[in-house]
Design an enzyme around this catalytic site. Sequence first.
Site, PDB file in Angstrom:
ATOM      1  N   GLU A  14       0.811  -1.216   0.000  1.00 46.10           N
ATOM      2  CA  GLU A  14       0.000   0.000   0.000  1.00 46.10           C
ATOM      3  C   GLU A  14       0.850   1.275   0.000  1.00 46.10           C
ATOM      4  OE1 GLU A  14      -3.650   0.012   2.359  1.00 46.10           O
ATOM      5  OE2 GLU A  14      -3.103  -1.985   3.066  1.00 46.10           O
ATOM      6  N   SER A 140      -6.704  -3.076   2.283  1.00 45.36           N
ATOM      7  CA  SER A 140      -7.145  -2.520   1.001  1.00 45.36           C
ATOM      8  C   SER A 140      -7.577  -3.562  -0.021  1.00 45.36           C
ATOM      9  CB  SER A 140      -6.047  -1.645   0.387  1.00 45.36           C
ATOM     10  OG  SER A 140      -6.033  -0.395   1.011  1.00 45.36           O
ATOM     11  N   TYR A 208      -9.312   3.749  -4.513  1.00 42.71           N
ATOM     12  CA  TYR A 208      -8.366   4.847  -4.653  1.00 42.71           C
ATOM     13  C   TYR A 208      -8.284   5.480  -6.031  1.00 42.71           C
ATOM     14  CZ  TYR A 208      -6.966   3.247  -0.070  1.00 42.71           C
ATOM     15  OH  TYR A 208      -6.978   2.900   1.240  1.00 42.71           O
ATOM     16  N   ARG A 247     -11.893   3.182  10.913  1.00 43.34           N
ATOM     17  CA  ARG A 247     -13.042   3.060  10.008  1.00 43.34           C
ATOM     18  C   ARG A 247     -13.422   1.588   9.912  1.00 43.34           C
ATOM     19  NH1 ARG A 247     -11.270   3.235   4.905  1.00 43.34           N
ATOM     20  NH2 ARG A 247     -12.195   1.211   4.445  1.00 43.34           N
ATOM     21  N   ASP A 249     -15.855  -1.445   8.292  1.00 45.94           N
ATOM     22  CA  ASP A 249     -16.601  -1.768   7.075  1.00 45.94           C
ATOM     23  C   ASP A 249     -17.632  -2.858   7.357  1.00 45.94           C
ATOM     24  OD1 ASP A 249     -14.939   0.023   5.760  1.00 45.94           O
ATOM     25  OD2 ASP A 249     -13.514  -1.534   5.160  1.00 45.94           O
ATOM     26  N   GLU A 263     -14.345  -5.685   8.885  1.00 48.17           N
ATOM     27  CA  GLU A 263     -13.038  -5.368   9.453  1.00 48.17           C
ATOM     28  C   GLU A 263     -13.008  -3.928   9.955  1.00 48.17           C
ATOM     29  OE1 GLU A 263      -9.793  -5.325   6.636  1.00 48.17           O
ATOM     30  OE2 GLU A 263     -11.112  -4.712   5.018  1.00 48.17           O
ATOM     31  N   ASN A 265     -10.301  -0.701  10.131  1.00 47.94           N
ATOM     32  CA  ASN A 265      -9.046  -0.137   9.643  1.00 47.94           C
ATOM     33  C   ASN A 265      -8.521   0.860  10.663  1.00 47.94           C
ATOM     34  OD1 ASN A 265      -9.171  -1.093   6.614  1.00 47.94           O
ATOM     35  ND2 ASN A 265     -11.197  -0.277   7.106  1.00 47.94           N
ATOM     36  N   GLY A 269      -7.322   5.490   5.023  1.00 54.18           N
ATOM     37  CA  GLY A 269      -6.732   6.385   4.036  1.00 54.18           C
ATOM     38  C   GLY A 269      -7.112   7.843   4.240  1.00 54.18           C
TER      39      GLY A 269
END
Length: 302
Positions: A14, A140, A208, A247, A249, A263, A265, A269
Site C-alpha cells: 500500500e 485494502s 483509490y 473506520r 466496514d 473489518e 481499519n 486512508g
Amino acid sequence: MKRVAVVYGGWSSEREVSVSSGTQMLRAAKAAGYDAVGIDATRDLARQIADVQPDVILNGLHGPWGEDGCVQGLFEILDIPYTHSGVTASAIAMDKRKSKAVYMQAGLDVAKDVAVTREEAARAHPIDPPYVIKPVNEGSSFGVVFVRETNNGPSQLVLSEEWKYGDNLMAEEYIPGRELTVAVLGDKPLAVTEITTLREFYDFDAKYAAGGSRHVVPADVPEPITNKALEAALKAHQALGCRGVTRSDFRFDEDKDRLVILETNTQPGMTPTSLVPEQAAYTGTTFEDLVSWMIEDASCHR
C-alpha cells in the site's frame, strides 16, 4: 510550535496510497501551523525520526509494518507520542480472524470463516460456495478472491506465481448486499457511507482510483440500520482497544435484515478519494481540523 514528523510511504503493498495520504496530511499540518516534516519511511526509520527530532509522529503508513503494530512498537521504544492506535489494537485489528473473535465477544455479527493454507484453498472448497478467500493480514482488499457457486472448483489463483500475499488465508462466507462504512473519531462515530462500484467488489482500484466508486453519505438505509452501524463501529473501536481514528466496514443484507462487520481499519486512508475525510466534512470538520485533531490526540504507552 509542535514539530510533527509525518511518516508515510514505506515498502508495503500500500505504499502508493500511503504516499498520497502522507502528502495530504503534511500539507494540512503545515497549513494548521505545525512545524511539519515529511519522512518517507525506510527500514532505517529510527534514524530518520532521530534526525527530525519530532514532538509528535503523524502516522500515515498503511498495510503490513505500518498498521499491524510493528512501527507502533518502534514509536513506543523511541518514546514519541504518535497518532492512531497502539501496538496491541493495531496488531489485532490487522488480523482478520483475531479481530472477528473480538467482535463476536462484543456481540457483533460476523461472517463465518475457516483458516486455510494456499494448498488447502486450491485443493477443495473449504466451505460451501459462494465464499471469499482473503489473506489474514493484508489491507485494502489485496489478494481477495471470489469463488462463486458457478465455479467448476476452488480457485487456483492462490497457487499462481503472481500471488504475493502469503500462505496465511481464510475462506469466509460471502455476504450479499450493500457496502457500508463508518468512521470513528475518538469516541464518536461520524456517519454511515454507502459505497457503490461498477467493479466486481470494492477493491483497491475502486477505493483509490478517481471514479472507482461512488460514496453516498449519509447512506440511504433504514434509520435502525444507520443507528446499528454507528453503534457497531464504536463498539468495534472500543473492543479492539483502538484510539484516534478508525473506520469499520460492513455488509448490509437487506433480505435478511443482517448487518455484518467485516473489518476495522486502524490507519484509514487520507487521500483525496478517502472516506474518513469525507465523513468528517459531512459533520462539519475540515481536513485541516481533522489532521490537527489527530496530532493533538497523539499519545504513547498504549
